[in-house]
Design a protein around this motif. Sequence first.
Motif, mmCIF file in Angstrom:
data_model
loop_
_atom_site.group_PDB
_atom_site.id
_atom_site.type_symbol
_atom_site.label_atom_id
_atom_site.label_comp_id
_atom_site.label_asym_id
_atom_site.label_seq_id
_atom_site.Cartn_x
_atom_site.Cartn_y
_atom_site.Cartn_z
ATOM 1 N N ALA A 36 -9.143 -1.017 -67.399
ATOM 2 C CA ALA A 36 -9.207 0.481 -67.487
ATOM 3 C C ALA A 36 -9.287 1.219 -66.325
ATOM 4 O O ALA A 36 -9.878 0.904 -65.083
ATOM 5 C CB ALA A 36 -10.277 0.709 -68.757
ATOM 6 N N PHE A 37 -9.156 2.608 -66.511
ATOM 7 C CA PHE A 37 -9.060 3.522 -65.314
ATOM 8 C C PHE A 37 -9.718 4.714 -65.253
ATOM 9 O O PHE A 37 -9.704 5.501 -64.626
ATOM 10 C CB PHE A 37 -7.660 3.719 -65.016
ATOM 11 C CG PHE A 37 -6.927 2.661 -64.794
ATOM 12 C CD1 PHE A 37 -6.816 2.177 -63.349
ATOM 13 C CD2 PHE A 37 -6.090 1.923 -65.513
ATOM 14 C CE1 PHE A 37 -6.052 0.729 -63.236
ATOM 15 C CE2 PHE A 37 -5.373 0.906 -65.504
ATOM 16 C CZ PHE A 37 -5.270 0.327 -64.073
ATOM 17 N N ASN A 38 -10.657 5.026 -66.436
ATOM 18 C CA ASN A 38 -11.288 6.117 -66.576
ATOM 19 C C ASN A 38 -12.748 6.071 -66.033
ATOM 20 O O ASN A 38 -13.389 5.413 -66.319
ATOM 21 C CB ASN A 38 -11.484 6.404 -68.184
ATOM 22 C CG ASN A 38 -12.235 7.852 -68.410
ATOM 23 O OD1 ASN A 38 -12.478 8.742 -67.559
ATOM 24 N ND2 ASN A 38 -12.497 8.123 -69.828
ATOM 25 N N GLN A 41 -16.070 7.276 -68.014
ATOM 26 C CA GLN A 41 -16.724 6.605 -69.000
ATOM 27 C C GLN A 41 -17.180 5.292 -68.497
ATOM 28 O O GLN A 41 -16.628 4.464 -67.807
ATOM 29 C CB GLN A 41 -15.631 6.171 -70.137
ATOM 30 C CG GLN A 41 -15.906 5.892 -71.499
ATOM 31 C CD GLN A 41 -16.448 4.322 -71.755
ATOM 32 O OE1 GLN A 41 -15.811 3.627 -71.034
ATOM 33 N NE2 GLN A 41 -17.356 4.239 -72.429
ATOM 34 N N ASP A 42 -18.680 4.984 -68.860
ATOM 35 C CA ASP A 42 -19.232 3.805 -68.149
ATOM 36 C C ASP A 42 -18.441 2.501 -68.274
ATOM 37 O O ASP A 42 -18.275 1.940 -67.226
ATOM 38 C CB ASP A 42 -20.502 3.880 -68.729
ATOM 39 C CG ASP A 42 -21.641 4.860 -68.399
ATOM 40 O OD1 ASP A 42 -21.147 5.453 -67.398
ATOM 41 O OD2 ASP A 42 -22.461 5.158 -69.010
ATOM 42 N N VAL A 43 -18.142 2.100 -69.387
ATOM 43 C CA VAL A 43 -17.768 0.730 -69.667
ATOM 44 C C VAL A 43 -16.158 0.656 -68.893
ATOM 45 O O VAL A 43 -16.024 -0.314 -68.273
ATOM 46 C CB VAL A 43 -17.458 0.286 -71.222
ATOM 47 C CG1 VAL A 43 -16.731 -0.932 -70.985
ATOM 48 C CG2 VAL A 43 -18.776 0.346 -71.883
ATOM 49 N N SER A 44 -15.293 1.732 -68.995
ATOM 50 C CA SER A 44 -13.997 1.823 -68.156
ATOM 51 C C SER A 44 -14.241 1.687 -66.861
ATOM 52 O O SER A 44 -13.462 1.023 -66.110
ATOM 53 C CB SER A 44 -13.445 3.053 -68.738
ATOM 54 O OG SER A 44 -12.124 3.130 -67.948
ATOM 55 N N ARG A 45 -15.284 2.319 -66.306
ATOM 56 C CA ARG A 45 -15.541 2.516 -64.756
ATOM 57 C C ARG A 45 -15.674 0.942 -64.355
ATOM 58 O O ARG A 45 -15.502 0.754 -63.158
ATOM 59 C CB ARG A 45 -16.758 3.318 -64.658
ATOM 60 C CG ARG A 45 -16.956 3.633 -63.005
ATOM 61 C CD ARG A 45 -17.831 5.015 -62.658
ATOM 62 N NE ARG A 45 -19.112 4.674 -63.177
ATOM 63 C CZ ARG A 45 -19.504 5.253 -64.371
ATOM 64 N NH1 ARG A 45 -18.634 6.046 -65.100
ATOM 65 N NH2 ARG A 45 -20.848 5.084 -64.815
ATOM 66 N N GLN A 46 -16.483 0.086 -65.007
ATOM 67 C CA GLN A 46 -16.881 -1.304 -64.676
ATOM 68 C C GLN A 46 -15.526 -2.091 -64.724
ATOM 69 O O GLN A 46 -15.648 -2.895 -63.650
ATOM 70 C CB GLN A 46 -17.740 -1.878 -65.744
ATOM 71 C CG GLN A 46 -18.930 -0.986 -65.889
ATOM 72 C CD GLN A 46 -19.636 -0.490 -64.780
ATOM 73 O OE1 GLN A 46 -20.062 -0.865 -63.731
ATOM 74 N NE2 GLN A 46 -19.995 0.802 -64.890
ATOM 75 N N LYS A 47 -14.739 -1.801 -65.717
ATOM 76 C CA LYS A 47 -13.512 -2.643 -65.559
ATOM 77 C C LYS A 47 -12.629 -2.288 -64.326
ATOM 78 O O LYS A 47 -11.927 -3.191 -63.818
ATOM 79 C CB LYS A 47 -12.749 -2.318 -67.032
ATOM 80 C CG LYS A 47 -13.311 -2.821 -68.045
ATOM 81 C CD LYS A 47 -12.738 -2.349 -69.431
ATOM 82 C CE LYS A 47 -13.368 -3.085 -70.824
ATOM 83 N NZ LYS A 47 -12.559 -2.298 -72.131
#
Length: 258
Positions: A36-38, A41-47
């Motif tokens: 993910a690239f957002n 957003q916390d989870v997206s940032r970890q990805k």
Amino acid sequence: MSGIPLANVLPLQGGAVCSGIALTVTTQCLYTYGVAFNVLQDVSRQKLVNLICLVGSIGAMLFYGLNQTKVSVAATNASIFVAFLCGQYGQVILNHNSIIRLVSSKSPTTEQIRKTQRYCLILYILPCFTMIPIFMAIVDTAGTVKALTASYYNVVVSKYLFMAIVVVTQVFATYTDVKLLNRVDDAAMVKQQDQKQRRRQDIKYTYWTIWFFMMIDFLLKILISLGYPVLFDGITTLIVISLRTQSNLSYGLLMKEI
């Protein structure tokens, strides 16, 4: 019969082992959680940071072999540039995570969290400045048979700059780790939910592992500053970031459900 100099063996052996660890952790997270690239957003940032660590690990792994064989200066520079850039953005996202953790510990409103997330976007500009010595090193070694790592701007400037950034970032992250783990322990004393006890213990083991690799990273940086031929501290930094990312994806950045 002459052997291979220790200065040549250490980066290859240490780099190979550490690259393998980093690639294993990041590939597993990529397979399990996706991309993910957002960054807001916390989870997206970890990805996203997991993908960054994966790319950086590949760049570092290629650099160790190319740097020793001298087969292509351009390829050597390209691989280490990618590793450096990924390392810098990994530190940025790690600081972003730490700031959100710190702010969240003060029971903010949703709007305050959103504002903090937007303010953290400023961090993503910083690598444009911290990478300046690397750009200068590329210019300095252009047209020569030397890789950018041999330039004065890398040996004297960026090396110690990057070390300082890593140390400050990791200390800040560890501070928020401890605050969060203490909150989890306090919640456990209140709730007394036996079914979550093992999960809390797993979290502690995870963070002990993170801190272990962090201390190895610090030790390698000390050895490098003393002049020892240890060139794989960058990949250990990526290991620490990738392990933190795996923990954030597994337990949540704020561990709200633990």
